[in-house]
Design an enzyme around this catalytic site. Structure first.
Site, PDB file in Angstrom:
ATOM      1  N   GLY A   5      34.089  53.418   3.605  1.00 55.11           N
ATOM      2  CA  GLY A   5      32.512  53.867   3.046  1.00 55.11           C
ATOM      3  C   GLY A   5      32.981  54.533   1.729  1.00 55.11           C
ATOM      4  N   ALA A   6      33.678  53.866   0.879  1.00 59.74           N
ATOM      5  CA  ALA A   6      34.279  54.453  -0.506  1.00 59.74           C
ATOM      6  C   ALA A   6      33.202  53.758  -1.455  1.00 59.74           C
ATOM      7  CB  ALA A   6      35.565  54.309  -0.674  1.00 59.74           C
ATOM      8  N   ARG A  55      30.306  54.152  -2.505  1.00 63.33           N
ATOM      9  CA  ARG A  55      29.388  55.078  -3.172  1.00 63.33           C
ATOM     10  C   ARG A  55      29.258  56.520  -2.513  1.00 63.33           C
ATOM     11  NH1 ARG A  55      24.304  54.639  -0.541  1.00 63.33           N
ATOM     12  NH2 ARG A  55      24.386  53.121   1.299  1.00 63.33           N
ATOM     13  N   TYR A  75      24.284  60.989  16.496  1.00 61.95           N
ATOM     14  CA  TYR A  75      24.942  61.259  15.316  1.00 61.95           C
ATOM     15  C   TYR A  75      25.948  62.613  15.630  1.00 61.95           C
ATOM     16  CZ  TYR A  75      26.225  62.647  10.603  1.00 61.95           C
ATOM     17  OH  TYR A  75      26.748  62.850   9.309  1.00 61.95           O
ATOM     18  N   ALA A  76      25.432  63.341  16.295  1.00 63.20           N
ATOM     19  CA  ALA A  76      26.082  64.603  16.744  1.00 63.20           C
ATOM     20  C   ALA A  76      27.275  64.230  17.773  1.00 63.20           C
ATOM     21  CB  ALA A  76      25.152  65.874  17.249  1.00 63.20           C
ATOM     22  N   SER A 121      28.787  61.474  17.811  1.00 59.64           N
ATOM     23  CA  SER A 121      29.887  60.632  17.191  1.00 59.64           C
ATOM     24  C   SER A 121      30.718  61.719  16.504  1.00 59.64           C
ATOM     25  CB  SER A 121      29.079  59.731  16.284  1.00 59.64           C
ATOM     26  OG  SER A 121      28.537  60.266  15.026  1.00 59.64           O
TER      27      SER A 121
END
Length: 245
Positions: free
Chosen positions: A10-11, A13, A153-154, A156
Site C-alpha cells: 500500500g505504498a 500513496r 475493519y475493527a 481485521s
C-alpha cells in the site's frame, strides 16, 4: 551496515508513501507494492528517486496468496534481499452489521488481515536464513476499542495485533522482530472533507486536541525498524494523541 531493502504494501500513496519516504531517509531501498496502476504511484516513485534510493513498483493484490509469493520472489530476484516488511495495505467497507453483507466482511478481512499473513509467510524464510528481519504491520486504535459501523475493519485490525504477537514469539530466536502501529485519527483527504463542527467533536476525543499527521505514523514505523528498536518486539505502538488510553 549493509544497505537494507524494505517491502512496503500500500505504498503508492497516503500513509504507505510517507512510510517509504521515511525509510528512504535512512538510505533504505524500497519495493513499492500496491494494487493500483504504477502511474498512480509516480509521485511516490519520483520522490524516492530524488531521495537517492532504488525504488521499484510491484502491482499485487495482497489478499492473493499465490500472487504475493510471486511478488516476493521477484523482489528477492531484483534486490537480492528483504530486510524490512511493512504491512500497510488496507481498505474499509463501513456499514452497521445489520446492513453488512458477506462480501463486505470477506474483502476487508482478506486484504487487511490475510494480506499481512501472506506477506509474512513468504518473506520470513529469507529473513530466517539471514537471521535478521523487521516486520511492522499497521493496525488501528479501532482494533483495540471497536467502533460501531466498522465491525469488519475493527476485526481485521484486532487480528493484526494477535498475528503480530504470535509472529514475535515464533521468530524472535532468529533475530526477527514483529511490531504493530495503531493510528488514531490521522489527517487525510477524508478528514479534510469534514466540517469544522465535525472536527471539533473529533478533537474532544483526543487529549492532545488535534489530528495526527501521516508523518507521525511514518516516524513510528521508522523507529520500529531501526537498530534503536532492536530489543522491542510484540508491541502495539499507538499513534493516536491519547485517544485510547
Amino acid at each position: 551496515m549493509d544497505k537494507r531493502v524494505a517491502l512496503i504494501t500500500g505504498a503508492g500513496r497516503g500513509i504507505g508513501a510517507k512510510i517509504a519516504l521515511a525509510l528512504a531517509a535512512d538510505n533504505t531501498d524500497i519495493a513499492v507494492v500496491d494494487y493500483g496502476e504504477e502511474s498512480a504511484a509516480k509521485e511516490t516513485l519520483d520522490a524516492l528517486a530524488a531521495a537517492g534510493v532504488t525504488a521499484r513498483y510491484y502491482r499485487c493484490d495482497v489478499s492473493d496468496f499465490s500472487a504475493t509469493k510471486e511478488v516476493v520472489d521477484q523482489i528477492l530476484k531484483d534486490f537480492g534481499r528483504i530486510d524490512i516488511l511493512v504491512n500497510n495495505a488496507g481498505i474499509t467497507a463501513d456499514k452497521l452489521i445489520m446492513r453488512m453483507d458477506e462480501a463486505d466482511w470477506d474483502r476487508v478481512l482478506s486484504i487487511n488481515l490475510k494480506g499481512c499473513f501472506n506477506m509474512i509467510k513468504h518473506v520470513t524464510p529469507f529473513m530466517m536464513r539471514k537471521r535478521f528481519g523487521r516486520i511492522v504491520s499497521v493496525s488501528s486504535v479501532v482494533g483495540l476499542m471497536g467502533n460501531a459501523g466498522q465491525a469488519n475493519y475493527a476485526a481485521s485490525k484486532a487480528g493484526i495485533v494477535g498475528l503480530t504477537k504470535s509472529v514475535a514469539k515464533e521468530f524472535g530466536s532468529r533475530n526477527i522482530t514483529a511490531n504493530a502501529v495503531a493510528p488514531g485519527f490521522i489527517r487525510t483527504a477524508m478528514t479534510d472533507a469534514l466540517t469544522e463542527e465535525q472536527k471539533k467533536e473529533m478533537y474532544k476525543l483526543i487529549p492532545l486536541g488535534s489530528l495526527g499527521e501521516t508523518d507521525d505514523v511514518a516516524n513510528a514505523v521508522r523507529f520500529l525498524v531501526s537498530d534503536a528498536a532492536r530489543y522491542i518486539t510484540g508491541v502495539v505502538l499507538k499513534v493516536d494523541g491519547g485517544m485510547y488510553i
